[in-house]
Design a protein around this motif. Structure first.
Motif, PDB file in Angstrom:
ATOM      1  N   ILE A   1      -0.856  -4.809  -2.280  1.00 33.85           N
ATOM      2  CA  ILE A   1      -1.656  -5.199  -1.195  1.00 33.85           C
ATOM      3  C   ILE A   1      -1.083  -6.181  -0.569  1.00 33.85           C
ATOM      4  N   ALA A   2      -0.331  -7.106  -0.925  1.00 37.05           N
ATOM      5  CA  ALA A   2       0.338  -8.225  -0.203  1.00 37.05           C
ATOM      6  C   ALA A   2       1.516  -7.538   0.673  1.00 37.05           C
ATOM      7  N   ILE A   3       2.206  -6.205   0.182  1.00 35.39           N
ATOM      8  CA  ILE A   3       3.254  -5.720   0.848  1.00 35.39           C
ATOM      9  C   ILE A   3       2.483  -4.939   1.997  1.00 35.39           C
ATOM     10  N   TYR A   4       1.387  -4.288   1.722  1.00 39.21           N
ATOM     11  CA  TYR A   4       0.661  -3.687   2.704  1.00 39.21           C
ATOM     12  C   TYR A   4       0.311  -4.428   3.985  1.00 39.21           C
TER      13      TYR A   4
ATOM     14  N   LEU B   1       3.757  -4.550  11.980  1.00 43.43           N
ATOM     15  CA  LEU B   1       3.907  -3.574  12.739  1.00 43.43           C
ATOM     16  C   LEU B   1       2.963  -3.710  14.064  1.00 43.43           C
ATOM     17  N   LEU B   2       1.624  -4.381  13.705  1.00 39.16           N
ATOM     18  CA  LEU B   2       0.692  -4.536  14.712  1.00 39.16           C
ATOM     19  C   LEU B   2       1.226  -5.766  15.597  1.00 39.16           C
TER      20      LEU B   2
ATOM     21  N   ILE C   1      -8.501   0.276   5.879  1.00 42.35           N
ATOM     22  CA  ILE C   1      -7.341   0.996   5.315  1.00 42.35           C
ATOM     23  C   ILE C   1      -6.962   0.126   4.095  1.00 42.35           C
ATOM     24  N   GLY C   2      -6.882  -1.017   4.170  1.00 39.04           N
ATOM     25  CA  GLY C   2      -6.437  -1.830   3.223  1.00 39.04           C
ATOM     26  C   GLY C   2      -7.446  -1.951   2.117  1.00 39.04           C
TER      27      GLY C   2
ATOM     28  N   VAL D   1       2.227   5.293  -4.355  1.00 37.92           N
ATOM     29  CA  VAL D   1       1.710   6.391  -3.823  1.00 37.92           C
ATOM     30  C   VAL D   1       0.744   5.918  -2.557  1.00 37.92           C
ATOM     31  N   ALA D   2      -0.412   5.138  -3.225  1.00 37.75           N
ATOM     32  CA  ALA D   2      -1.273   4.409  -2.496  1.00 37.75           C
ATOM     33  C   ALA D   2      -1.002   3.558  -1.331  1.00 37.75           C
ATOM     34  N   LEU D   3       0.101   2.833  -1.962  1.00 42.14           N
ATOM     35  CA  LEU D   3       0.875   2.013  -0.802  1.00 42.14           C
ATOM     36  C   LEU D   3       1.680   2.753   0.376  1.00 42.14           C
ATOM     37  N   LEU D   4       2.296   3.739  -0.101  1.00 42.74           N
ATOM     38  CA  LEU D   4       3.110   4.562   1.166  1.00 42.74           C
ATOM     39  C   LEU D   4       2.039   5.401   1.817  1.00 42.74           C
TER      40      LEU D   4
END
Length: 139
Positions: free
Chosen positions: A5-8, A15-16, A66-67, A79-82
């Motif tokens: 979650i921290a990486i996401y 990106l935003l 999404i998060g 898989v969830a992260l990507l």
């Protein structure tokens, strides 16, 4: 899961921010057109700020949704992260495309007013005014 979650969060916020900055850079490049007047340049830059702010607000809301769904996905964490990063990038890319298209549309001159074409629903030019009988038309 917290590390994912921290990486996401870090990647999606970067990106935003990058895309919001790119919107203002595109507006500055468009404002550099030599055919534009000073008032148009200022208006374009103000519109870019407004569009960029809206992009950030809507994009942040989408990334938060999404998060939130990322934590509830029953899949391997990678898989969830990507998947979440891919969906977030796709949504932000579509929003960026719309924002740049809107900026380019603001640069275009307003279309000239054209006369309304006559259609079968319009009264002929020599028809009597509404409420008058055809035999008592003004001369």
């Amino acid at each position: 899961m917290l590390i994912y979650i921290a990486i996401y969060t870090a990647v999606s916020l970067a990106l935003l921010g990058w895309l919001a900055h790119a919107i203002t850079r595109v507006a500055n490049a468009l404002a550099g057109c030599p055919d534009m007047e000073a008032g148009q340049r200022a208006g374009l830059r103000a519109a870019a700020l407004s569009i960029s702010t809206g992009f950030i607000a809507i994009g942040l809301g989408g990334l938060m949704a999404i998060g939130g769904a990322l934590a509830g996905v029953n899949a391997p964490h990678v898989v969830a992260l990507l998947s979440a990063l891919g969906l977030g990038a796709l949504c932000l890319g579509l929003g960026f495309t719309h924002a740049v298209t809107l900026l380019r549309g603001l640069m275009m001159p307003a279309p000239a007013q054209t006369a309304h074409p006559k259609g079968p629903w319009d009264a002929p030019a020599n028809a009597p005014a509404s409420g008058q009988s055809p035999d008592k038309a003004p001369a």
